[in-house]
Design an enzyme around this catalytic site. Structure first.
Site, PDB file in Angstrom:
ATOM      1  N   ARG A  88     -17.399 -23.905  17.464  1.00 53.29           N
ATOM      2  CA  ARG A  88     -17.150 -23.976  16.027  1.00 53.29           C
ATOM      3  C   ARG A  88     -16.287 -22.795  15.604  1.00 53.29           C
ATOM      4  NH1 ARG A  88     -20.049 -21.130  12.953  1.00 53.29           N
ATOM      5  NH2 ARG A  88     -22.038 -21.553  13.990  1.00 53.29           N
ATOM      6  N   TYR A  91      -2.590 -36.662  -5.248  1.00 52.57           N
ATOM      7  CA  TYR A  91      -3.326 -37.548  -4.356  1.00 52.57           C
ATOM      8  C   TYR A  91      -4.733 -37.780  -4.904  1.00 52.57           C
ATOM      9  CZ  TYR A  91      -6.200 -38.661  -0.261  1.00 52.57           C
ATOM     10  OH  TYR A  91      -7.112 -39.215   0.603  1.00 52.57           O
ATOM     11  N   LYS A 122      -1.528 -37.712   9.326  1.00 57.83           N
ATOM     12  CA  LYS A 122      -0.325 -38.437   8.949  1.00 57.83           C
ATOM     13  C   LYS A 122       0.822 -38.116   9.911  1.00 57.83           C
ATOM     14  CE  LYS A 122      -2.844 -39.792   5.385  1.00 57.83           C
ATOM     15  NZ  LYS A 122      -3.987 -38.873   5.312  1.00 57.83           N
ATOM     16  N   ASP A 132       0.846 -29.120  -0.871  1.00 56.76           N
ATOM     17  CA  ASP A 132       0.500 -30.182   0.079  1.00 56.76           C
ATOM     18  C   ASP A 132       1.811 -30.730   0.618  1.00 56.76           C
ATOM     19  OD1 ASP A 132      -0.179 -32.535   1.382  1.00 56.76           O
ATOM     20  OD2 ASP A 132      -1.762 -33.045  -0.037  1.00 56.76           O
TER      21      ASP A 132
END
Length: 378
Positions: free
Chosen positions: A48, A101, A198, A173
């Site tokens: 982690r 978004y 994406k 973004d």
């Protein structure tokens, strides 16, 4: 500095010193043998906190965006949540695009708002309106350019000046453009956000997110929260994004070329009332996009003259353009934002027009894509 595609292939991806493997190893481990109590081997103790495969991805991301440090997460929204909880506190204020978004809006309006973080949507294309929306408590000016799904353009350098004058951070973004077409940190932004699902991943087979930061001190704060909150991506997810990044340049060239063909075709169709694409000279943000982007991307939105029913029919009739959410993969996708990706914004100032269809133009043969749209519209 080497060229973009050279960095995409080599940054963070030196041959494995143990074997000479040219592809970074997939480190499927949760824990690491330590060289004595408190003696970490190479800085690794628990996956982690750090994993060598994720480290390779983070170094590649920083190199592509020309930042000081990259951080990889389980999803784009996990990256956004970590960022907001690092730089905001109860009483903080966020200014964001009036057509942001839907997932970002949901995170702010349904999650962060309960924690006492306020937000104001504003037209980021109007710098005077942005300046007026800033408050003493504004911690973040949140920008998308191009926006999802209306493909509006914001002036990154202009927004950076406004944010910094107000003592706030400019967050951009950059998912739609990808670092191949636009690098906001070089224009004054403080943090870049990506859904690596994406264009960076590029093959619709991995979910992930990223932050890339200019300031090393802010990067340290974000890295602390990345570990403390734990929304990291797994090593295989990191490996898949790394693999996708290697071909980002050649894929984006084809995405952009195909999108231009689609825009030319749709602009001549009577069924289409408007084509939204920053590469069009009549687009209100065209001049800014031409200045801060090297090309105009693979996303195209259209409004149908027949209204919502016509938009739904187009979505249902295409064959190569698969009806699906998400974007940025090698295959072409079509969706109805009002009912799909942006349904969470219904009834809000960010509501998307119901006659809008969003196309993620893939890298198939352009003639086949045009024939598919011809059949669907006829």
């Amino acid at each position: 500095m080497t060229g973009f595609s050279t960095r995409a292939i080599h940054a963070g991806q030196d041959p494995d010193p143990a074997t000479g493997a040219v592809v970074p190893p997939l480190h499927l481990t949760t824990t690491y043998k330590q060289d004595g109590v408190g003696g970490l081997r190479g800085g690794y103790e628990y996956s982690r906190s750090a994993n060598p495969t994720r480290t390779a991805l983070q170094e590649a991301l920083a190199a592509l965006e020309e930042g000081s440090r990259g951080l990889a997460f389980a999803s784009g929204l996990a990256a956004e949540d970590t960022l907001l909880r690092t730089v905001c506190s109860p009483g903080s204020h966020v200014v964001l695009a009036g057509d942001a978004y839907g997932g970002t809006f949901r995170l702010l309006s349904k999650v962060a708002a309960r924690w006492g973080v306020e937000h104001t949507p504003v037209d980021l294309g109007d710098l005077s309106a942005v300046r007026a929306a800033m408050r003493d408590t504004t911690a973040v000016l949140w920008c998308e350019t191009p926006t999802n799904p209306l493909l509006n353009i914001a002036d990154i350098a202009g927004l950076a000046e406004i944010a910094h004058t107000a003592g706030a951070l400019l967050v951009v973004d950059n998912t739609f453009a990808s670092p191949y077409l636009q690098r906001p940190l070089t224009l004054g932004a403080d943090v870049v956000v990506h859904s690596t699902t994406k264009y960076l991943g590029g093959h619709s087979d991995v979910v992930g997110g990223a932050l890339v930061v200019a300031d090393p001190d802010l990067a340290e704060q974000l890295a602390f929260h990345q570990n403390a909150m734990g929304a990291v991506n797994g090593p295989f997810d990191a490996w898949l994004v790394l693999r996708g990044i290697k071909t980002l340049g050649v894929r984006m060239d084809r995405h952009c070329a195909n999108a231009e063909r689609v825009v030319e075709f749709l602009s001549a169709r009577p069924e289409v009332s408007a084509v939204l694409y920053p590469g069009l000279p009549e687009h209100p943000g065209h001049a800014i996009a031409a200045r801060q982007m090297s090309a105009f991307g693979g996303m195209v939105s259209v409004r149908l003259a027949g209204g919502e029913e016509a938009a739904l029919r187009l979505c249902e009739r295409t064959e190569l353009f698969t009806l699906a959410e998400s974007l940025g993969g090698v295959e072409s996708l079509v969706e109805h934002p009002h009912r799909m990706t942006h349904a969470s914004a219904a009834g809000s100032p960010l509501e998307v027009p119901s006659d809008l269809v969003r196309l993620s133009v893939g890298i198939e043969d352009a003639e086949d894509l045009l024939a598919d749209l011809e059949r669907a519209l006829s």
